[in-house]
Design a protein around this motif. Structure first.
Motif, PDB file in Angstrom:
ATOM      1  N   SER A 262       0.818  -1.209   0.000  1.00 49.66           N
ATOM      2  CA  SER A 262       0.000   0.000   0.000  1.00 49.66           C
ATOM      3  C   SER A 262       0.855   1.263   0.000  1.00 49.66           C
ATOM      4  N   ASN A 263       2.145   1.125   0.327  1.00 52.20           N
ATOM      5  CA  ASN A 263       3.012   2.300   0.367  1.00 52.20           C
ATOM      6  C   ASN A 263       3.735   2.568  -0.955  1.00 52.20           C
ATOM      7  N   ILE A 264       3.551   1.652  -1.931  1.00 48.91           N
ATOM      8  CA  ILE A 264       4.310   1.768  -3.172  1.00 48.91           C
ATOM      9  C   ILE A 264       4.049   3.081  -3.926  1.00 48.91           C
ATOM     10  N   PRO A 265       2.786   3.511  -4.099  1.00 45.92           N
ATOM     11  CA  PRO A 265       2.569   4.763  -4.831  1.00 45.92           C
ATOM     12  C   PRO A 265       3.302   5.947  -4.188  1.00 45.92           C
ATOM     13  N   ASP A 266       3.246   6.041  -2.859  1.00 43.66           N
ATOM     14  CA  ASP A 266       3.962   7.125  -2.174  1.00 43.66           C
ATOM     15  C   ASP A 266       5.455   6.997  -2.408  1.00 43.66           C
ATOM     16  N   PHE A 267       5.949   5.759  -2.298  1.00 48.36           N
ATOM     17  CA  PHE A 267       7.377   5.528  -2.423  1.00 48.36           C
ATOM     18  C   PHE A 267       7.894   5.940  -3.800  1.00 48.36           C
ATOM     19  N   ILE A 268       7.122   5.595  -4.853  1.00 50.53           N
ATOM     20  CA  ILE A 268       7.568   5.900  -6.214  1.00 50.53           C
ATOM     21  C   ILE A 268       7.791   7.407  -6.359  1.00 50.53           C
ATOM     22  N   GLY A 269       6.858   8.209  -5.860  1.00 49.45           N
ATOM     23  CA  GLY A 269       6.977   9.654  -5.966  1.00 49.45           C
ATOM     24  C   GLY A 269       8.214  10.183  -5.255  1.00 49.45           C
ATOM     25  N   VAL A 270       8.376   9.782  -4.003  1.00 44.58           N
ATOM     26  CA  VAL A 270       9.488  10.304  -3.196  1.00 44.58           C
ATOM     27  C   VAL A 270      10.828   9.852  -3.777  1.00 44.58           C
ATOM     28  N   TRP A 271      10.934   8.593  -4.113  1.00 45.29           N
ATOM     29  CA  TRP A 271      12.193   8.025  -4.624  1.00 45.29           C
ATOM     30  C   TRP A 271      12.538   8.670  -5.969  1.00 45.29           C
ATOM     31  N   GLY A 272      11.523   8.881  -6.824  1.00 47.16           N
ATOM     32  CA  GLY A 272      11.753   9.498  -8.125  1.00 47.16           C
ATOM     33  C   GLY A 272      12.272  10.921  -7.977  1.00 47.16           C
ATOM     34  N   VAL A 273      11.645  11.692  -7.104  1.00 43.93           N
ATOM     35  CA  VAL A 273      12.081  13.074  -6.896  1.00 43.93           C
ATOM     36  C   VAL A 273      13.489  13.100  -6.304  1.00 43.93           C
ATOM     37  N   PHE A 274      13.750  12.212  -5.354  1.00 48.36           N
ATOM     38  CA  PHE A 274      15.077  12.145  -4.731  1.00 48.36           C
ATOM     39  C   PHE A 274      16.147  11.849  -5.779  1.00 48.36           C
ATOM     40  N   LEU A 275      15.891  10.815  -6.615  1.00 42.73           N
ATOM     41  CA  LEU A 275      16.886  10.424  -7.612  1.00 42.73           C
ATOM     42  C   LEU A 275      17.114  11.543  -8.614  1.00 42.73           C
ATOM     43  N   TYR A 276      16.017  12.218  -9.047  1.00 42.08           N
ATOM     44  CA  TYR A 276      16.199  13.308  -9.985  1.00 42.08           C
ATOM     45  C   TYR A 276      16.962  14.443  -9.322  1.00 42.08           C
ATOM     46  N   GLY A 277      16.691  14.655  -8.031  1.00 47.88           N
ATOM     47  CA  GLY A 277      17.401  15.699  -7.292  1.00 47.88           C
ATOM     48  C   GLY A 277      18.897  15.441  -7.265  1.00 47.88           C
ATOM     49  N   VAL A 278      19.268  14.195  -7.022  1.00 47.78           N
ATOM     50  CA  VAL A 278      20.688  13.837  -7.008  1.00 47.78           C
ATOM     51  C   VAL A 278      21.315  14.152  -8.364  1.00 47.78           C
ATOM     52  N   HIS A 279      20.600  13.733  -9.423  1.00 45.09           N
ATOM     53  CA  HIS A 279      21.111  13.983 -10.770  1.00 45.09           C
ATOM     54  C   HIS A 279      21.259  15.484 -11.020  1.00 45.09           C
ATOM     55  N   TRP A 280      20.275  16.244 -10.590  1.00 40.87           N
ATOM     56  CA  TRP A 280      20.251  17.693 -10.796  1.00 40.87           C
ATOM     57  C   TRP A 280      21.473  18.335 -10.155  1.00 40.87           C
ATOM     58  N   ILE A 281      21.723  17.939  -8.893  1.00 40.68           N
ATOM     59  CA  ILE A 281      22.844  18.526  -8.154  1.00 40.68           C
ATOM     60  C   ILE A 281      24.186  18.165  -8.794  1.00 40.68           C
ATOM     61  N   THR A 282      24.363  16.860  -9.086  1.00 41.88           N
ATOM     62  CA  THR A 282      25.663  16.446  -9.624  1.00 41.88           C
ATOM     63  C   THR A 282      25.889  17.042 -11.011  1.00 41.88           C
ATOM     64  N   ALA A 283      24.823  17.129 -11.830  1.00 45.99           N
ATOM     65  CA  ALA A 283      24.977  17.685 -13.173  1.00 45.99           C
ATOM     66  C   ALA A 283      25.311  19.171 -13.095  1.00 45.99           C
TER      67      ALA A 283
END
Lengths: 249, 388
Positions: free
Chosen positions: A210-231
């Motif tokens: 039941s937590n998967i939809p929430d997790f996908i959003g948070v994890w996706g934003v986090f991963l993109y954030g990491v990419h954004w910072i390093t790039a």
């Protein structure tokens, strides 16, 4: 209206009429076997001087129905947990997960399906009782509304305190079941699972799923954030080098 | 990386290993025919008491787990921007893709009615972990195929699609990491539903996290192993400057995982079952020694990390320990509750071994055709040969 079965092991005479009636009702081939198989949906096992009837417990929150990826197993409003053989793709997760080890497989078939008691769901729709309860000559298996059966079981335990252990098996096992057993011998000695949690096992996986939809959003934003910072860092570093180069010139 | 230049290109000639792979593949095909004509009972030792065996424990759980190097390395290169690892991303993605293909073929054999596999797309049950597993397999295999596709497009000279994929690489990698996170952990979630069946040395509410983190550790171990194996096959030296930091990553992942396992055992009050030194206790000790204690202890020393023999040996132990863990959870830990012992049949083993051999053969074939290794046997190596 949820129906159920009450099995009283102290009354069972071990005649096997229930198993035979089940075979006939569900057109299952072969003789009645000692253990549950894809072709024997109910059987009577002699244990500790008693006769213990084994069958699907028809859980209130069925583990099998929760694990089935194609929803081939479902709990009906009448009480039975039914199986749609046309949907099943044969992953056998229901067999692996069932706390009562009930669903069985046609290992000998090239096109196999699962076999288990469906509490005569068709007969129930017609207002009839299950074939096994109808066939029982000793009233060891009683069919009725689940609440009435609980009342009946409690009455028997109370009126003959010495004749029963004070435990209605199925009241709280794995979240409660539509089939209940009472006995004069502790349940674990009859080969019934006694280590089952009172909460339905299905809750343990649902807590994660039941937590998967929430997790996908948070994890996706986090991963993109990491990419954004390093790039961005790389860009800044490049621009810095460029400026330095110009100054040197 | 200049160490990698010292390889000597060789023409493909069918040799000993190709013959072995061909024989195993034929054996696999034979078993497949028997399985689909006579049923699962005729080829497997599976039973009503033990419905999941080697094909789930090894082919599915290990196949997916050991493909974890792909999402780990794509994240490291494309999200964490550590570009120096780029040269080993392609072989890792290819391994991931082949690993998933291996899982799908194994599932097609294990399912009772595999021709109904599309039912998972049509009939939904979001309450089922298996439903999540099915979707993750489908979607992540597609993502891996897309991540690998530029190599194939470039080879055939289709530059436009290759450029499009290249543009989309960041969202694609993020999607891949999300799907992998879900998929790796969901394989652990499969066992959340059997608290009364799985032995206390392995059961934990944290199983999804155990599976996820151990897959990262063993996935890195697999990348190291694979670099070693392909290095041997193509007479290249190991890229030690890349593999040494990877080994550090492996130590961290396996270290965290080891601690989590320890916590789970403490919460289950299961230390006693190790000390009893019974069947489960022994298998647990073997698994944890091979898969966690030895690789973490050895790879904590810089001297051993920078030594190719110790590095490859430790990576091998981590992978072996990982495989043991998955088999312990799916088989050893389930046996006591099932009231029976399960040993895979000869034909079950043939299927698993045959599929591994086929996967390795396809990998070797792909590496010879496409430019997968930076200085592999693809088109580039010929130029280098001329240049040298």
């Amino acid at each position: 209206m949820s129906m159920g079965l009450l099995v009283d092991t102290t009354r069972c005479i071990g005649c096997g009429a229930c198993s035979s009636a089940c075979k006939e009702q569900n057109k299952l081939p072969g003789k009645v076997e000692e253990v549950l198989t894809a072709y024997t949906w109910t059987t009577v096992q002699p244990k500790e001087g008693l006769n213990v009837r084994r069958m699907c417990m028809h859980c209130e929150v069925p583990t099998c129905a929760s694990v089935c990826p194609v929803a081939a197993l479902t709990k009906t409003a009448d009480g039975p947990v039914v199986y749609d053989a046309e949907r099943c793709m044969g992953c056998r997760y229901c067999m692996m997960a069932c706390p009562f080890e009930v669903p069985k497989y046609q290992w000998d078939k090239a096109v196999p399906v699962v076999g288990k008691c469906i509490m005569c769901a068709g007969r129930l729709k017609e207002g009839k009782q299950t074939a096994c309860a109808e066939a029982c000559p000793a009233e060891a298996t009683t069919f009725g509304k689940k609440e009435d059966l609980i009342w009946e079981a409690r009455t028997r335990l109370r009126s003959k305190p010495g004749a029963y252990v004070n435990h209605i098996y199925g009241l709280s096992e794995a979240g409660g079941t539509s089939v209940m057993l009472i006995s004069s011998v502790p349940m674990d000695k009859l080969g019934l699972k006694s280590n089952l949690p009172a909460d339905p096992p299905a809750m343990r996986t649902w807590q994660v799923l039941s937590n998967i939809p929430d997790f996908i959003g948070v994890w996706g934003v986090f991963l993109y954030g990491v990419h954004w910072i390093t790039a961005r860092r790389e860009q800044v570093a490049k621009a810095g080098n460029h400026d330095n180069g110009r100054e040197d010139r | 990386m200049n160490t990698a230049m010292t390889m000597t290109p060789k023409r493909f000639r069918p040799g000993f290993w190709s013959a072995i792979a061909a024989v195993l593949f034929l054996a696999f095909c034979t078993v497949t025919v028997i399985r689909f004509t006579k049923g699962l009972g005729a080829v497997t030792n599976l039973s009503d008491k033990f419905p999941w065996g080697l094909w789930i424990g090894f082919d599915l759980l290990c196949g997916v787990g050991l493909a974890a190097g792909a999402f780990t390395l794509t994240a490291v290169v494309h999200l964490f921007n550590l570009k120096k690892f780029e040269p080993i991303v392609r072989p890792t993605i290819l391994t991931g893709f082949l690993g998933y293909a291996f899982v799908i073929v194994a599932l097609l054999l294990d399912l009772g009615q595999p021709w109904r596999i599309w039912h998972a797309i049509v009939y939904w049950n979001p309450h089922s972990v298996m439903f999540e597993v099915a979707w993750c397999v489908m979607l992540y295999t597609s993502v891996l195929a897309l991540e690998f596709s530029p190599v194939v497009f470039e080879y055939f000279g289709f530059h436009t699609p290759a450029r499009i994929i290249h543009r989309l690489i960041t969202p694609l990698v993020i999607l891949g990491v999300i799907l992998s996170t879900l998929h790796q952990s969901s394989l652990g979630s499969l066992y959340l539903i059997v608290p009364s069946k799985l032995h206390a040395l392995w059961y934990s509410p944290m199983l999804p996290l155990h599976f996820y983190i151990s897959a990262i550790g063993a996935g890195i171990g697999m990348v190291i192993l694979e670099s070693y194996l392909s290095g041997r096959a193509f007479h290249r030296h190991l890229e030690m400057d890349l593999l040494e930091p990877l080994a550090r990553g492996m130590v961290v992942a396996l270290g965290i995982y080891g601690l989590m396992r320890l916590q789970a055992i403490r919460r289950n009050h299961a230390f006693g079952s190790i000390l009893e030194f019974g069947y489960e206790g022994k298998m647990f000790l073997l698994e944890i020694t091979l898969g966690v204690i030895l690789p973490v202890a050895l790879m904590s020393f810089r001297k051993l990390r920078t030594n190719p023999d110790w590095l490859v040996g430790s990576a091998f132990m981590a992978v072996l320990g990982f495989v043991m863990n998955r088999l312990n959870i799916s088989i050893t830990g389930m046996e006591a509750a099932s009231g029976t012992r399960y040993m895979p049949s000869f034909m079950e083993i043939i299927v698993s071994v045959g599929l591994v051999a086929t996967g390795m053969a396809v990998f070797a074939f792909a590496v010879r055709i496409f430019p997968i290794f930076p200085e592999g046997e693809g088109a580039k190596s010929l130029e280098m040969d001329k240049g040298a």
